[in-house]
Enzyme design. Structure first.
Site: not given
Ligand code: 3PG
Length: 210
Positions: A41, A45, A69, A129
Site C-alpha cells: 500500500e 503522502r 492515504t 480497513k
Molecule cells: C496507515 O496509513 O495505515 C498508517 O499510517 C500506518 O500506521 P503505522 O505507521 O502505525 O503502521
C-alpha cells in the site's frame, strides 16, 4: 465491483509504505517481494508518490501495488491512472466512496466506528480497513464489532507491530493487518534492502487465521 477479499489474502501483513525518492521504489518493492510479501500500500503522502507507484506497477509485476492515504475523489482517479491495482482510504466520505467504486479495482475504505462500517456495507462492500486500529480500540474493539456484524472482514492498520499483529490475526474478522514497520525510514534512506527483506520475511511468516 472488484473483489477486495483477494487483496486481503495475499499476505498476513500489507506494508504501508511512504517513498520520498522514486529511485527507491523498485528496489524497495523487490526487497519486500524477496521476503515473500507480494503487496504494497503506497501512501500518497509525498509529492512523487504517483511516480513511485507507476514505477512499481510497471517494473515489479510480482507485486500488487495499491494507493493508500486517498483523501479525495481526484486522488483516487490519479492513482488509478498511475497504475494503482487497489485503493485504500483512511476514512470515508460519501463522495469519495462513490468515486472509488467507479473504478474496476478493489477498494478498502477506512472505518473506525460501527456506523461507518454500516455506511460502507450499504455501498455493497464487506471488506474494510480499520484505522487507526490501536488508538480506536485494538483487537477487543474489533472482536466486539464482530458480534453484531460478523460478515465484514477487516485489515486493521495504525499502531500495529510484529509483536501485536498476532492479537489481531487470530480474530475471525481479520484477514490481514497493515503497518509501516516493514519499511523503516532509516532503512529506505540508506538503501538497506536486505533489512527490508528480513522484516518482510518475519511478517510473511505470521499466521492469519482467516
Ligand atoms: C496507515 O496509513 O495505515 C498508517 O499510517 C500506518 O500506521 P503505522 O505507521 O502505525 O503502521
Amino acid at each position: 465491483m472488484a473483489d477486495a477479499s483477494k487483496v486481503l489474502s495475499i499476505s498476513p501483513v500489507i506494508p504501508v509504505v511512504t517513498i520520498d525518492d522514486p529511485q527507491d521504489a523498485v528496489p524497495l518493492a523487490r526487497a519486500l517481494a524477496a521476503g515473500g510479501v507480494k503487496i504494497i500500500e503506497l501512501t500518497l503522502r509525498t509529492e512523487s508518490a504517483l511516480t513511485s507507484l507507476k514505477l512499481i506497477a510497471d517494473e515489479v509485476p510480482d507485486i500488487l501495488v495499491g494507493a493508500g492515504t486517498i483523501l479525495t475523489p481526484g486522488q483516487a482517479a490519479d492513482a488509478v491512472s498511475a497504475g494503482a491495482q487497489f485503493l485504500v482510504s483512511p476514512g470515508v466520505t460519501p463522495a469519495l466512496l462513490t468515486q472509488m467504486l467507479t473504478f474496476d479495482v478493489p477498494v478498502l475504505p477506512g472505518v473506525a466506528t460501527v456506523g461507518e462500517v454500516m455506511t460502507v456495507l450499504e455501498s455493497g462492500l464487506d471488506t474494510m480497513k480499520f484505522f487507526p486500529a490501536g488508538p480506536a480500540g485494538g483487537p477487543n474493539y474489533l472482536a466486539a464489532i464482530g458480534a453484531p456484524i460478523p460478515h465484514v472482514q477487516f485489515c486493521p492498520t495504525g499502531g500495529i507491530s510484529l509483536a501485536t499483529a498476532p492479537d489481531y490475526l487470530k480474530l475471525p474478522n481479520v484477514s490481514c493487518v497493515g503497518g509501516s514497520w516493514l519499511t523503516p525510514a532509516a532503512a529506505v534512506k540508506s538503501g538497506d534492502w536486505n533489512r527490508i527483506t528480513e522484516l518482510a520475511r518475519e511478517a510473511a511468516g505470521l499466521n492469519a487465521s482467516v
